[in-house]
Design a protein around this motif. Structure first.
Motif, short mmCIF file in Angstrom:
data_model
loop_
_atom_site.label_atom_id
_atom_site.label_comp_id
_atom_site.label_asym_id
_atom_site.label_seq_id
_atom_site.Cartn_x
_atom_site.Cartn_y
_atom_site.Cartn_z
N CYS A 126 0.81 -1.22 0.00
CA CYS A 126 0.00 0.00 0.00
C CYS A 126 0.84 1.27 0.00
CB CYS A 126 -0.95 0.01 1.20
SG CYS A 126 -0.13 0.27 2.79
N THR B 269 -1.22 4.29 0.55
CA THR B 269 -2.16 5.16 1.26
C THR B 269 -2.68 4.39 2.45
OG1 THR B 269 -2.82 6.21 -0.82
CG2 THR B 269 -4.31 6.46 1.04
N ARG C 145 -1.05 -5.79 -8.97
CA ARG C 145 -1.21 -4.44 -8.44
C ARG C 145 -2.46 -4.38 -7.58
NH1 ARG C 145 1.98 -0.37 -11.54
NH2 ARG C 145 1.28 0.79 -9.74
N GLU C 146 -2.49 -3.45 -6.65
CA GLU C 146 -3.67 -3.26 -5.82
C GLU C 146 -4.79 -2.67 -6.68
OE1 GLU C 146 -5.15 -0.30 -2.33
OE2 GLU C 146 -3.19 -1.24 -2.02
N PRO C 147 -5.95 -3.32 -6.72
CA PRO C 147 -7.08 -2.75 -7.48
C PRO C 147 -7.48 -1.40 -6.87
CG PRO C 147 -7.48 -5.06 -6.97
CD PRO C 147 -6.28 -4.64 -6.17
N PRO C 148 -7.99 -0.47 -7.67
CA PRO C 148 -8.33 0.87 -7.18
C PRO C 148 -9.67 0.93 -6.45
CG PRO C 148 -8.76 0.74 -9.50
CD PRO C 148 -8.14 -0.58 -9.12
N ALA D 23 -7.93 3.13 -2.92
CA ALA D 23 -6.98 4.19 -3.26
C ALA D 23 -6.29 3.84 -4.57
CB ALA D 23 -5.95 4.34 -2.16
N ASP D 24 -5.67 4.83 -5.17
CA ASP D 24 -4.84 4.59 -6.35
C ASP D 24 -3.43 4.31 -5.85
OD1 ASP D 24 -6.87 4.93 -8.23
OD2 ASP D 24 -6.63 7.10 -8.19
N CYS D 25 -3.08 3.06 -5.78
CA CYS D 25 -1.80 2.64 -5.22
C CYS D 25 -0.69 2.77 -6.26
CB CYS D 25 -1.92 1.17 -4.77
SG CYS D 25 -0.47 0.59 -3.87
N VAL D 26 0.45 3.26 -5.81
CA VAL D 26 1.63 3.40 -6.67
C VAL D 26 2.85 2.77 -6.00
CG1 VAL D 26 0.81 5.40 -7.98
CG2 VAL D 26 2.01 5.75 -5.80
N ALA E 104 -16.16 -2.03 -5.29
CA ALA E 104 -15.76 -0.86 -6.06
C ALA E 104 -16.92 -0.39 -6.91
CB ALA E 104 -14.56 -1.20 -6.94
#
Length: 162
Positions: A84, A86, A111-114, A117-120, A153
């Motif tokens: 994560c 966020t 990747r973490e699905p949005p 949060a928008d994970c980077v 979501a």
């Protein structure tokens, strides 16, 4: 010679299997994480909500290394989901914890699905000089384990498990 891809696949599967131990909720992902040293020895493992309702898998695994300062400069973190970036329930993100621990590599299934949060995390780990490997052939398992969360979501449909 070591087949690193085969080693990565074995440890990532173990992390995914650990994620199945997470207490069920639709407000957080089920994630498993394992830290392995440069020689392939497991140092610690954890899963989301293992010892508290807001604790993440990577955080749980790294906390088990407190008081035992191993050299993690050659270690690999296997996590079923992108760490994560966020966090509402803790002052540092899992990505920050991994960077601070000086782990050399991170291997994830996806990747973490949005949803939240928008994970980077992948980008931030890379900028910190940490090698990140994604093994997308494991993504179906992670999506199935987290189907109820992903379905929350807006406009999302639960992934097919068939």
């Amino acid at each position: 010679m070591i087949d690193q891809r085969m080693v990565d696949r074995r440890w990532l599967q173990a992390a995914i299997d650990m994620s199945r131990l997470c207490p069920a909720t639709v407000t957080a992902y089920a994630v498993g994480a394992i830290v392995v040293d440069r020689d392939g020895t497991e140092l610690a493992r954890g899963y989301s909500r293992e010892t508290g309702p807001f604790l993440h898998a990577e955080q749980q695994a790294l906390a088990k290394l407190d008081g035992i300062p191993p050299d993690l400069s050659g270690a690999t973190m296997y996590s079923s989901l992108e760490p994560c970036t966020t966090r509402g329930s803790f002052h540092r993100t899992c990505t920050e914890l991994i960077v601070e621990a000086r782990i050399r590599r991170v291997v994830v299934a996806m990747r973490e699905p949005p949803v939240f949060a928008d994970c980077v995390g992948i980008e931030l780990l890379g900028k910190a000089g940490i090698e990140v490997t994604v093994l997308p052939e494991f993504a179906g398992q992670v999506k199935a384990i987290n189907a109820a969360v992903i379905a929350t979501a807006p406009g999302a449909r639960a992934p097919s498990t068939g």
